[in-house]
Enzyme design. Structure first.
Site, PDB file in Angstrom:
ATOM      1  N   ASP A  95       0.785  -1.187   0.193  1.00  0.00           N
ATOM      2  CA  ASP A  95       0.041  -0.034  -0.012  1.00  0.00           C
ATOM      3  C   ASP A  95       0.747   1.294   0.115  1.00  0.00           C
ATOM      4  OD1 ASP A  95       0.626  -0.828   2.646  1.00  0.00           O
ATOM      5  OD2 ASP A  95      -0.831   0.867   3.339  1.00  0.00           O
ATOM      6  N   GLU A 129      -0.088  -0.486   5.934  1.00  0.00           N
ATOM      7  CA  GLU A 129       0.758  -0.034   6.786  1.00  0.00           C
ATOM      8  C   GLU A 129       1.063   1.578   6.707  1.00  0.00           C
ATOM      9  OE1 GLU A 129       4.965   1.659   7.947  1.00  0.00           O
ATOM     10  OE2 GLU A 129       3.830   1.867   6.047  1.00  0.00           O
TER      11      GLU A 129
END
Length: 397
Positions: free
Chosen positions: A75, A140
């Site tokens: 991500d 994250e």
């Protein structure tokens, strides 16, 4: 395309717009790289009420022997104003020896290089004498609730055990070979609410101004210093990040005031001892001064952040020595061991196995025109390949 080319790997990953919490095709692309190498790939979606579902990936090559984990996230943060980019942020354009794109440095580049490194190792030597796994998550850059912590738990419940982990976060400040992160400071947040009495600014004797109190309390938190650092960590540091009264009228004394703070703390403290010290300081400051002379002590409450990050330091000599030697063999530079910077998902991994972090130069992460030098991708791949060889050799000793 073969997975041995880190540039091609990274271009494929960048072209997947995996802005947290969207998978964006990045895990599909990663599975396509790993499966032909013999990895058994699992996709796991984690859920939590009040948070978006997050797709994660766990892949393993081998079923016995020493087990090395590589951890990271696909991500990325939003691109921001795409018109400000020299090239579209998800186009993965190469210009003048640099590859542009969101996630190039943080941290699709590290994933692309480790995939290339293990692919080269398999091509040259066959599968390692042990196991290699990828633990790749999708939040994250977000709340970090449905990513690494839940994927670790899911894998552990399936019987997975690890001997060491390398996280591919960008750790180098200026050039590859500068720095290995072998620990992280803890992080604790809280919000103080000071209760006053609302009133007219022209009649202060009829009111109690909570701003006076919140300033007294926050000053007590910021001075004196909590400590002066340790051998492995810089001094703990508390910052007041917001002070707010929610007051839009300049002639009204507010009813209450709030102040939020965050402290990054070293191994002098635990979460419990640090909270006790903060409360001691607040109690002392509240008792020492009222909102106005002759009034009662400051009335306050503290609401702690939902989840503190604990300080940790990795002392595993085999892991640190293998990585340090690999870095020096490729770059001729001896990396510094550091615990600086913010938190990372290593804070979850340290509960399962020793963990260190090493990745690309982080100067453009999260910026417009995030980019990485093609030469650095090749160098990092060489470092990772050397590390894989050295770690398994040392693990067998």
């Amino acid at each position: 395309m073969t997975a041995t080319d880190p540039v091609a790997n990274l271009q494929t990953l960048i072209r997947c717009p995996s802005v947290t919490p969207a998978e964006g095709g990045a895990l599909v692309a990663l599975e396509a790289m790993l499966a032909p190498l013999g990895f058994e790939v699992h996709r796991m979606t984690a859920t939590e009420p009040g948070t978006p579902d997050v797709e994660n990936l766990y892949a393993r090559l081998g079923d016995d022997g020493p087990h090395l984990m590589f951890a990271g996230h696909t991500d990325v943060v939003p691109a921001g104003d795409e018109a400000s980019w020299r090239h579209p942020p998800f186009a993965a354009v190469i210009e003048d020896g640099e590859l542009f794109g969101r996630g190039a440095v943080d941290m699709k580049g590290g994933i692309a290089c480790f995939v290339a490194a293990i692919a080269r190792h398999v091509a040259r030597h066959g599968a390692p004498k042990g196991s290699v796994s990828f633990l790749i998550t999708g939040d994250e850059e977000g709340p970090s609730i449905n990513g690494t912590s839940k994927l670790l738990q899911w894998a552990a419940e399936r019987g997975e055990r690890w001997d060491a982990c390398l996280v591919g976060e960008p750790t180098n400040p200026d050039q590859l070979g500068d720095m290995i992160k072998n620990g992280r400071r803890g992080s604790l947040s809280g919000t103080i609410t000071v209760q006053g009495v609302q009133g007219h600014a022209a009649y202060p004797h009829l009111a109690d101004n909570p701003v006076r109190g919140v300033l007294q309390l926050t000053q007590a938190l910021m001075d004196p210093p909590f400590d002066h650092g340790t051998d492995s960590f810089q001094p703990s540091n508390l910052e007041v990040t917001t002070i707010d009264v929610g007051n839009k009228a300049v002639n009204v004394i507010p009813e209450k005031a709030t102040a939020s703070f965050n402290i990054r703390f070293n191994d002098t403290w635990t979460e419990e001892t640090l909270k006790a010290e903060i409360l001691r300081r607040l109690d002392q400051a509240a008792t020492a001064g009222a909102l106005r002379p002759g009034r009662q002590p400051v009335r306050y409450q503290v609401a702690w952040g939902a989840r503190a990050s604990h300080v940790f330091l990795t002392r595993n000599n085999a892991l640190i020595a293998s990585l340090s030697a690999a870095v020096e063999s490729v770059t001729t530079r001896a990396p510094t061991l550091s615990t600086t910077g913010g938190t990372s998902d290593a804070r979850f991994i340290k509960d399962y196995c020793p963990v260190v972090e090493f990745g690309l130069v982080g100067q453009t992460m999260h910026m417009v025109n995030e980019r990485v030098a093609l030469a650095d991708l090749e160098t990092l791949t060489a470092i990772y390949e050397a590390f894989i060889e050295r770690w398994f050799a040392n693990a067998e000793l």
